[in-house]
Design an enzyme around this catalytic site. Structure first.
Site, short mmCIF file in Angstrom:
data_model
loop_
_atom_site.label_atom_id
_atom_site.label_comp_id
_atom_site.label_asym_id
_atom_site.label_seq_id
_atom_site.Cartn_x
_atom_site.Cartn_y
_atom_site.Cartn_z
N SER A 36 0.74 -1.29 0.12
CA SER A 36 0.03 0.09 -0.24
C SER A 36 0.92 1.21 -0.18
O SER A 36 0.31 2.32 -0.19
CB SER A 36 -1.44 0.46 0.83
N ASP A 340 -3.83 8.24 7.43
CA ASP A 340 -5.11 7.03 8.82
C ASP A 340 -4.72 5.74 9.75
O ASP A 340 -5.05 6.04 10.24
CB ASP A 340 -5.13 6.58 7.23
N HIS A 343 -0.56 4.67 7.23
CA HIS A 343 0.15 5.16 6.23
C HIS A 343 0.39 6.93 6.49
O HIS A 343 -0.43 7.31 7.43
CB HIS A 343 -1.07 5.21 4.79
#
Ligand SMILES: *[C@@H]1O[C@H](CO)[C@@H](O)[C@H](O)[C@H]1NC(C)=O
Ligand SMILES: *[C@@H]1O[C@H](CO)[C@@H](O)[C@H](O)[C@H]1NC(C)=O
Length: 370
Positions: A36, A340, A343
């Site tokens: 991610s 978040d 990240h």
């Protein structure tokens, strides 16, 4: 005297312009692998069941003004690298309609370096966000390759002008084990050599396909990650770094992974002397932001998540992540380091990208004066 100084200044300026444009023109494509931290949409295309919030605002709110599948308010390190090289933002590989001549992004959120079998054998298969681990991403690259170049000579010429970003990958292997698998950190230490071997094997496989320029990032300081700080909080104040507030045993673990990675890359260089294999120091690039947040415009505590639901000292609530009902933005994302809980914000990634593009967190930096 005055008569000569102007042309001399002009010449100096002209020559520095020339070398700058030369160095940015050296790459004509980028191929990216990872999780991610680098995914520009693959996970979203696969339905994003494990984290449906990424399909909604506020993901993407800062730059794209819509969710793109990036786990961020805006652009990622790979986006800033593409921009700096004058290349288009990388299309996710699973967006099959795209033209991949200028590069492709194989990274998938949740991806591991180890094959899913490792987790399935340990009863942890259901934790995985995706089965598209590093070996699948390499198989995708191999599937794509015939459309990029044909003969050996043709491919060698094409890939000489390609930048391969291999990672960060491996961080999720530890995330699943430490955050969800309830495996002790001592046990997870024993898996690090396996993770490193997967990354090194992937690099070797890419080199055999013609890759010459590889950038391989290490792990972030996970002890500064608000999700880790929330889930693995310690009753022992000595576990916390006095300056940053990060969890020291977790940062030591990241440093161990990185030390093994650096050693593995050194072995790869000896085996492939023609290849430029660069270690990207994500650890120190990120840690400086935790150490000196004000210097980089992060006016809020760097361990406080911008988007969350207000629970606890880090604004992380594991039952209501960013994008879930009850979550909200605490403020302007550009003034926060963490987006978040897991990240970084676009502002955080920009600083990491700059450290790789211009130094000192990649040696040599991606953009260098030839
Ligand atoms: C991964 O593969 C296993 C075994 O085939 C399957 O049960 C599981 O649902 C898959 N996980 C995801 C996220 O696709
Ligand atoms: C965390 O989120 C859940 C689900 O929305 C909510 O019930 C709970 O009160 C939240 N906890 C905190 C500390 O905000």
């Amino acid at each position: 005297m005055m008569k000569f100084s102007i042309p001399i200044i002009f010449l100096l300026f002209a020559s520095s312009c020339f070398s700058f444009s030369y160095s940015t023109e050296q790459y004509t494509s980028i191929f990216s692998f990872g999780n991610s931290l680098a995914d520009t949409g693959n996970f979203l295309i696969t339905a994003a069941q494990a984290f449906p919030m990424v399909a909604r605002l506020p993901y993407g709110i800062t730059y794209f003004k819509r969710p793109t599948g990036r786990f961020c308010d805006g652009r990622l390190v790979v986006d800033f690298v593409a921009e700096a090289l004058g290349l288009p933002l990388l299309p996710p590989y699973l967006a099959r309609a795209s033209n991949f001549q200028q590069g492709a992004n194989f990274a998938v959120a949740g991806a591991t370096a180890l094959n899913p079998a490792f987790f399935i054998q340990r009863g942890l298969g259901s934790l995985l966000w995706t089965n598209y681990s590093l070996s699948t991403q390499l198989a995708w690259f191999e599937e794509l390759k015939p459309s990029l170049c044909h003969t050996h000579q043709d491919c060698s010429k094409y890939f000489k002008k390609s930048l391969f970003l291999l990672g960060e990958i491996g961080g999720n292997d530890y995330n699943y084990l430490l955050l969800l698998g309830r495996v002790t950190i001592q046990q997870v230490y024993t898996y690090v050599p396996m993770v490193i071997q997967e990354v090194a094997d992937a690099a070797q496989r890419l080199i055999e396909h013609g890759a010459v320029n590889l950038v391989v990032p290490g792990n972030l300081p996970i002890g500064c990650n608000p999700l880790y700080l929330t889930v693995l909080r310690s009753p022992n104040p000595a576990d916390y770094d006095a300056i940053t507030g990060c969890l020291k045993p977790l940062n030591q673990f990241s440093m161990y992974h990185n030390a093994l990675l650096i050693t593995a890359l050194e072995k790869l260089r000896l085996k492939n002397p023609h290849a430029n294999i660069v270690y990207a120091d994500y650890y120190n690039a990120a840690l400086q932001l935790d150490l000196f947040p004000f210097k980089f415009g992060f006016i809020h505590g760097p361990l406080i998540t911008c988007c969350g639901s207000g629970g606890g000292p880090y604004n992380v609530n594991v039952s209501a992540f960013c994008g879930a009902p009850g979550s909200r933005l605490l403020g302007d994302p550009s003034s926060y380091l963490n987006w978040d809980g897991i990240h970084l914000t676009e502002a955080g990634y920009l600083n990491i990208a700059n450290g790789l593009l211009y130094g000192p967190y990649a040696d040599p930096p991606i953009i260098h004066y030839n």
